[in-house]
Design a protein around this motif. Structure first.
Motif, PDB file in Angstrom:
ATOM      1  N   LYS A 274      -1.762   3.506   2.163  1.00  0.00           N
ATOM      2  CA  LYS A 274      -2.916   4.189   2.761  1.00  0.00           C
ATOM      3  C   LYS A 274      -2.515   5.481   3.475  1.00  0.00           C
ATOM      4  O   LYS A 274      -3.070   5.829   4.527  1.00  0.00           O
ATOM      5  CB  LYS A 274      -3.641   3.252   3.727  1.00  0.00           C
ATOM      6  CG  LYS A 274      -4.260   2.029   3.043  1.00  0.00           C
ATOM      7  CD  LYS A 274      -5.042   1.173   4.015  1.00  0.00           C
ATOM      8  CE  LYS A 274      -5.684  -0.015   3.301  1.00  0.00           C
ATOM      9  NZ  LYS A 274      -6.453  -0.877   4.227  1.00  0.00           N
TER      10      LYS A 274
ATOM     11  N   ARG B 274      -3.136   8.335   2.561  1.00  0.00           N
ATOM     12  CA  ARG B 274      -4.268   9.265   2.504  1.00  0.00           C
ATOM     13  C   ARG B 274      -5.130   9.213   3.769  1.00  0.00           C
ATOM     14  O   ARG B 274      -5.723  10.218   4.178  1.00  0.00           O
ATOM     15  CB  ARG B 274      -5.117   8.920   1.277  1.00  0.00           C
ATOM     16  CG  ARG B 274      -6.374   9.771   1.130  1.00  0.00           C
ATOM     17  CD  ARG B 274      -7.174   9.324  -0.081  1.00  0.00           C
ATOM     18  NE  ARG B 274      -8.359  10.145  -0.280  1.00  0.00           N
ATOM     19  CZ  ARG B 274      -9.246   9.967  -1.252  1.00  0.00           C
ATOM     20  NH1 ARG B 274      -9.057   8.984  -2.118  1.00  0.00           N
ATOM     21  NH2 ARG B 274     -10.314  10.744  -1.353  1.00  0.00           N
TER      22      ARG B 274
ATOM     23  N   HIS C 297      -5.303  16.448   2.495  1.00  0.00           N
ATOM     24  CA  HIS C 297      -5.728  15.395   1.563  1.00  0.00           C
ATOM     25  C   HIS C 297      -4.514  14.899   0.775  1.00  0.00           C
ATOM     26  O   HIS C 297      -4.069  15.532  -0.173  1.00  0.00           O
ATOM     27  CB  HIS C 297      -6.805  15.934   0.620  1.00  0.00           C
ATOM     28  CG  HIS C 297      -8.005  16.482   1.336  1.00  0.00           C
ATOM     29  ND1 HIS C 297      -8.938  15.670   1.941  1.00  0.00           N
ATOM     30  CD2 HIS C 297      -8.405  17.764   1.566  1.00  0.00           C
ATOM     31  CE1 HIS C 297      -9.877  16.417   2.500  1.00  0.00           C
ATOM     32  NE2 HIS C 297      -9.573  17.694   2.288  1.00  0.00           N
ATOM     33  N   MET C 298      -4.006  13.774   1.225  1.00  0.00           N
ATOM     34  CA  MET C 298      -2.752  13.260   0.658  1.00  0.00           C
ATOM     35  C   MET C 298      -3.044  12.153  -0.356  1.00  0.00           C
ATOM     36  O   MET C 298      -3.154  10.977  -0.014  1.00  0.00           O
ATOM     37  CB  MET C 298      -1.868  12.724   1.788  1.00  0.00           C
ATOM     38  CG  MET C 298      -0.422  12.544   1.380  1.00  0.00           C
ATOM     39  SD  MET C 298       0.289  14.122   0.910  1.00  0.00           S
ATOM     40  CE  MET C 298       1.681  13.550  -0.041  1.00  0.00           C
ATOM     41  N   ILE C 299      -3.198  12.533  -1.629  1.00  0.00           N
ATOM     42  CA  ILE C 299      -3.468  11.570  -2.700  1.00  0.00           C
ATOM     43  C   ILE C 299      -2.232  11.513  -3.586  1.00  0.00           C
ATOM     44  O   ILE C 299      -1.940  12.443  -4.346  1.00  0.00           O
ATOM     45  CB  ILE C 299      -4.712  11.996  -3.513  1.00  0.00           C
ATOM     46  CG1 ILE C 299      -5.905  12.180  -2.580  1.00  0.00           C
ATOM     47  CG2 ILE C 299      -5.015  10.962  -4.594  1.00  0.00           C
ATOM     48  CD1 ILE C 299      -7.139  12.729  -3.265  1.00  0.00           C
ATOM     49  N   LEU C 300      -1.497  10.437  -3.493  1.00  0.00           N
ATOM     50  CA  LEU C 300      -0.183  10.370  -4.142  1.00  0.00           C
ATOM     51  C   LEU C 300      -0.266  10.442  -5.665  1.00  0.00           C
ATOM     52  O   LEU C 300       0.717  10.791  -6.321  1.00  0.00           O
ATOM     53  CB  LEU C 300       0.542   9.088  -3.727  1.00  0.00           C
ATOM     54  CG  LEU C 300       1.065   9.073  -2.287  1.00  0.00           C
ATOM     55  CD1 LEU C 300       1.708   7.734  -1.967  1.00  0.00           C
ATOM     56  CD2 LEU C 300       2.060  10.206  -2.056  1.00  0.00           C
ATOM     57  N   ASN C 301      -1.408  10.116  -6.234  1.00  0.00           N
ATOM     58  CA  ASN C 301      -1.535  10.229  -7.686  1.00  0.00           C
ATOM     59  C   ASN C 301      -1.645  11.670  -8.148  1.00  0.00           C
ATOM     60  O   ASN C 301      -1.539  11.945  -9.346  1.00  0.00           O
ATOM     61  CB  ASN C 301      -2.750   9.444  -8.181  1.00  0.00           C
ATOM     62  CG  ASN C 301      -2.466   7.951  -8.263  1.00  0.00           C
ATOM     63  OD1 ASN C 301      -1.320   7.540  -8.167  1.00  0.00           O
ATOM     64  ND2 ASN C 301      -3.496   7.147  -8.422  1.00  0.00           N
ATOM     65  N   HIS C 302      -1.862  12.595  -7.219  1.00  0.00           N
ATOM     66  CA  HIS C 302      -1.876  14.004  -7.572  1.00  0.00           C
ATOM     67  C   HIS C 302      -0.455  14.542  -7.583  1.00  0.00           C
ATOM     68  O   HIS C 302       0.344  14.257  -6.683  1.00  0.00           O
ATOM     69  CB  HIS C 302      -2.732  14.796  -6.584  1.00  0.00           C
ATOM     70  CG  HIS C 302      -4.199  14.505  -6.718  1.00  0.00           C
ATOM     71  ND1 HIS C 302      -5.156  15.121  -5.945  1.00  0.00           N
ATOM     72  CD2 HIS C 302      -4.876  13.655  -7.542  1.00  0.00           C
ATOM     73  CE1 HIS C 302      -6.355  14.676  -6.287  1.00  0.00           C
ATOM     74  NE2 HIS C 302      -6.200  13.779  -7.253  1.00  0.00           N
TER      75      HIS C 302
ATOM     76  N   CYS D 209       0.895  16.356  -4.456  1.00  0.00           N
ATOM     77  CA  CYS D 209       1.115  15.457  -3.313  1.00  0.00           C
ATOM     78  C   CYS D 209       2.383  14.632  -3.501  1.00  0.00           C
ATOM     79  O   CYS D 209       3.177  14.459  -2.568  1.00  0.00           O
ATOM     80  CB  CYS D 209      -0.092  14.545  -3.132  1.00  0.00           C
ATOM     81  SG  CYS D 209      -1.614  15.408  -2.716  1.00  0.00           S
TER      82      CYS D 209
ATOM     83  N   THR E 292       5.826  14.702  -1.264  1.00  0.00           N
ATOM     84  CA  THR E 292       6.341  13.450  -0.682  1.00  0.00           C
ATOM     85  C   THR E 292       7.787  13.210  -1.087  1.00  0.00           C
ATOM     86  O   THR E 292       8.646  12.880  -0.243  1.00  0.00           O
ATOM     87  CB  THR E 292       5.467  12.271  -1.139  1.00  0.00           C
ATOM     88  OG1 THR E 292       4.107  12.522  -0.777  1.00  0.00           O
ATOM     89  CG2 THR E 292       5.924  10.977  -0.490  1.00  0.00           C
TER      90      THR E 292
ATOM     91  N   LEU F 219       1.911   2.233  -7.183  1.00  0.00           N
ATOM     92  CA  LEU F 219       1.718   3.605  -7.650  1.00  0.00           C
ATOM     93  C   LEU F 219       1.683   3.607  -9.181  1.00  0.00           C
ATOM     94  O   LEU F 219       2.511   2.971  -9.828  1.00  0.00           O
ATOM     95  CB  LEU F 219       2.850   4.509  -7.160  1.00  0.00           C
ATOM     96  CG  LEU F 219       2.928   4.739  -5.645  1.00  0.00           C
ATOM     97  CD1 LEU F 219       4.126   5.618  -5.323  1.00  0.00           C
ATOM     98  CD2 LEU F 219       1.653   5.385  -5.130  1.00  0.00           C
TER      99      LEU F 219
END
Length: 473
Positions: free
Chosen positions: A123, A125, A136-141, A144, A148, A171
């Motif tokens: 979480k 994000r 806006h931290m969306i790891l699937n992007h 981002c 990371t 992920l």
């Protein structure tokens, strides 16, 4: 040059078609070694079967364009490289500012457990500090994840246990690079390492830049193997008979002059490989050259260490390759057949034995093993994978199957026949019109059951599957 969002310095997208099937490290090392201008690929990614990355100016692009089709894959196929003008890549357009990177670093430090050497990104994000700063931290992007990973690499110890790897579980990764990480050394072998990684990232396709083979990621619930080879072979007369019929039909056509009939047996997208072990002390080494007469790099045998493998794809290329091999006469009495495994629509089996090359100066006797993987139809089998191994047999192998008049001549390559069997061959040849050697072969295939051999002959002749070369002129 540096990338800019408006592409002032001439951003260029580089594409390698079908590049995904190659090893990433080997491919990029080859490109770097040939490219006259040093460069660092930006936003390296896969788009379906293509590999794509960006370079910041046309000078690098021109150098990359010059080496297009100058790199070869393992099958000596030339690899193209395409370059096209482009806007700045997504990761550059959405690159984090220094201030945002600093805020992200602080947020991640709060999530790092020093005692466990573990970093929790769950979480991320919704981290209050990130949301407060409108990050806006969306790891699937991609941008981002890149930010990371950069912070992890620069500020946190390397992963050391699978427990730490599981902290990133969930992920949806297709690629993951852990090569060189201390984590890898905790596994006894690569297969154990791959299994552990796939448990955390089931959608992973390219661990450390290497494409996983289908068996590694296949859904074991969809297809289940039947019992091992021995039980299948002994327990299923239907399969046993189907394989025997297939081998009779296959080698009947294989031993013919043209072998063109084999087109009906191979699948359209079949694959064929030929492997020949080379022993430098073997006096008959040069005689194997006939199997590679179209391969330019086969002329100097000293360049080969253990074996030479030839691969062919599609049934047209396979049959064309087989037609280039020496004419043969297989000894069915020497055949040993083994059913390896069976699925609902697929069968794998092997056959080994001896054959004689005809029409060559020495007419050598060879030992072979062949592994077939075939799709099962209602009444036919279609080969999708064919692995042929050819070697020189020992004198004991030859003596156990053939009568050899002299140590140096194999001109009378005949099986030992009783007087009764000789009379059967003569009678079958008279009634069928076939040559003696093919009459004998038909009887051997049917275990010297004269009525059964006549029935099989009539069936094959009705279907026009017996080459005209088998008959007397």
């Amino acid at each position: 040059g540096q990338f800019t969002e408006d592409g002032e310095l001439g951003v260029v997208k580089v594409t390698v078609p079908c590049g995904r099937k190659y090893d990433k490290t080997q491919l990029m090392n080859s490109i770097h070694s040939l490219c006259s201008v040093p460069f660092t690929p930006v936003d390296f990614h896969c788009d379906k079967h293509r590999i794509q990355f960006f370079v910041p100016d046309f000078r690098i692009a021109s150098a990359l364009k010059d080496i297009s089709y100058k790199i070869h894959n393992e099958y000596f196929q030339k690899i193209p490289i395409f370059v096209n003008p482009s806007v700045a890549p997504y990761s550059v357009q959405n690159r984090f500012t220094k201030e945002e990177m600093e805020q992200l670093k602080l947020a991640m430090r709060k999530r790092y457990d020093v005692s466990q050497h573990a970093l929790c990104l769950k979480k991320l994000r919704f981290d209050p500090d990130l949301m407060k700063n409108n990050i806006h931290m969306i790891l699937n992007h991609r941008s981002c994840m890149a930010a990371t990973l950069q912070i992890i690499q620069e500020n946190f110890p390397k992963l050391r246990t699978v427990w730490e790897l599981e902290k990133m579980k969930g992920l949806k990764l297709e690629q993951l690079w852990l090569e060189g990480n201390p984590l890898c050394s905790t596994f006894p072998d690569r297969s154990s390492y791959i299994r552990a990684v796939l448990e955390c990232f089931p959608e992973l396709s390219y661990p450390d830049g290497r494409k996983l083979l289908p068996p590694t990621v296949m859904n074991t619930q969809e297809r289940k193997l039947m019992k091992p080879c021995k039980d299948i072979f002994m327990g299923s007369e239907v399969i046993k008979n189907q394989v025997h019929r297939f081998l009779r039909e296959y080698y009947l056509m294989y031993d013919s002059e043209e072998r063109q009939g084999l087109l009906n047996i191979y699948h359209d997208q079949a694959c064929f490989s030929l492997t020949i072990p080379f022993n430098p002390n073997d006096p008959d080494l040069n005689s194997m050259y006939v199997y590679f007469k179209d391969e330019n790099d086969m002329k100097n045998f000293k360049e080969f260490h253990i074996q030479r493998q030839l691969l062919k794809y599609t049934k047209q290329d396979i049959v064309e390759c087989l037609r280039g091999f020496p004419q043969t006469l297989h000894a069915f009495s020497s055949f040993q057949v083994n059913i390896c495994f069976q699925m609902e629509t697929m069968l794998c089996f092997s056959v080994c034995g001896l054959f004689k090359e005809e029409g060559t100066p020495k007419e050598c006797v060879r030992a072979f093993m062949r592994i077939f993987i075939a799709l099962l139809g209602s009444s036919n089998m279609y080969i999708v994978n064919d692995q042929l191994f050819v070697r020189n047999p020992s004198s004991e192998e030859i003596n156990s199957a053939f009568v050899i008049p002299s140590p140096t001549s194999y001109s009378n390559f005949k099986l030992v026949l009783s007087q009764e069997q000789q009379r059967m061959v003569q009678a079958f040849s008279t009634q069928s019109g076939m040559k003696l050697e093919w009459s004998q072969k038909c009887l051997e295939d049917n275990k010297w059951d004269y009525a059964r051999a006549a029935e099989v002959f009539t069936m094959l002749q009705t279907k026009c599957k017996i080459p005209k070369e088998f008959f007397k002129q």
